[in-house]
Design a protein around this motif. Structure first.
Motif, PDB file in Angstrom:
ATOM      1  N   LYS A  54      -8.442   5.207  -0.742  1.00  0.00           N
ATOM      2  CA  LYS A  54      -8.258   3.969   0.043  1.00  0.00           C
ATOM      3  C   LYS A  54      -8.534   2.721  -0.782  1.00  0.00           C
ATOM      4  O   LYS A  54      -7.883   1.693  -0.590  1.00  0.00           O
ATOM      5  CB  LYS A  54      -9.097   3.985   1.326  1.00  0.00           C
ATOM      6  N   ASP A  55      -9.473   2.800  -1.730  1.00  0.00           N
ATOM      7  CA  ASP A  55      -9.781   1.632  -2.557  1.00  0.00           C
ATOM      8  C   ASP A  55      -8.721   1.378  -3.625  1.00  0.00           C
ATOM      9  O   ASP A  55      -8.764   0.372  -4.329  1.00  0.00           O
ATOM     10  CB  ASP A  55     -11.158   1.779  -3.208  1.00  0.00           C
ATOM     11  N   GLU A  56      -7.769   2.310  -3.739  1.00  0.00           N
ATOM     12  CA  GLU A  56      -6.673   2.145  -4.697  1.00  0.00           C
ATOM     13  C   GLU A  56      -5.356   1.823  -3.975  1.00  0.00           C
ATOM     14  O   GLU A  56      -4.275   1.981  -4.539  1.00  0.00           O
ATOM     15  CB  GLU A  56      -6.539   3.409  -5.543  1.00  0.00           C
ATOM     16  N   GLN A 112       0.834  -1.197   0.000  1.00  0.00           N
ATOM     17  CA  GLN A 112       0.000   0.000   0.000  1.00  0.00           C
ATOM     18  C   GLN A 112       0.873   1.253   0.000  1.00  0.00           C
ATOM     19  O   GLN A 112       2.028   1.228   0.443  1.00  0.00           O
ATOM     20  CB  GLN A 112      -0.918   0.015   1.217  1.00  0.00           C
TER      21      GLN A 112
END
Length: 160
Positions: A52-54, A24
């Motif tokens: 956040k979803d990436e 991340q």
């Protein structure tokens, strides 16, 4: 070595290996609840929600080393962040970010990116951008608003 080799203390006192965030993009910030830069929590939360979803996360590390601008109790810190700024990104246990008792994470971050005035953290809301491999790629001053970091985050996401 990378940030993934380090451990930090969560708000509840449990230890967490930063390897849990492997892969991340991280924005690591030393925070304070009673600082002139405290409104940056809003921008940090917006970045977190947007990306956040990436594979992007904000990690907040409260510190009381700059004019005692942090609450004494961990519960007060969390309540303040959630109630006033809707913070849902991880906020860890209050730590030292400079001096003789500097937390290992901030020793590592400040060695990797020294900043304009040397390695020490000079004030609340110093920010470090970490790529998906755990490398510190940028350091931002407390004055740098979260929205000014967005392009760098998007570039890391695209480069993944």
């Amino acid at each position: 070595m990378s940030v993934y080799d380090l451990q930090v203390e969560k708000s509840n006192g449990e230890m967490e290996s930063l390897s849990e965030h492997k892969g991340q993009i991280l924005l690591i910030v030393n925070t304070a609840s009673k600082c002139g830069f405290t409104p940056q929590f809003e921008g940090l939360q917006k970045l977190y929600e947007t990306y956040k979803d990436e594979g992007f996360k904000v990690l907040g590390f409260p510190s009381d080393q700059f004019m005692n601008q942090e609450f004494e109790q961990q519960e007060e810190i969390l309540e303040f962040c959630q109630t006033n700024y809707g913070v849902t990104f991880p906020v860890y246990k209050k730590i030292d970010v400079k001096g003789d008792h500097k937390a290992p994470l901030f020793k590592y971050l400040t060695e990797e990116k020294k900043g304009l005035l040397g390695g020490e953290i000079k004030w609340n809301f110093t920010k470090f951008l970490v790529d998906r491999n755990g490398n510190v790629v940028e350091r931002y001053s407390p004055q740098t608003k979260p929205e000014k970091i967005e392009e760098d985050i998007k570039a890391l996401i695209k480069g993944s």
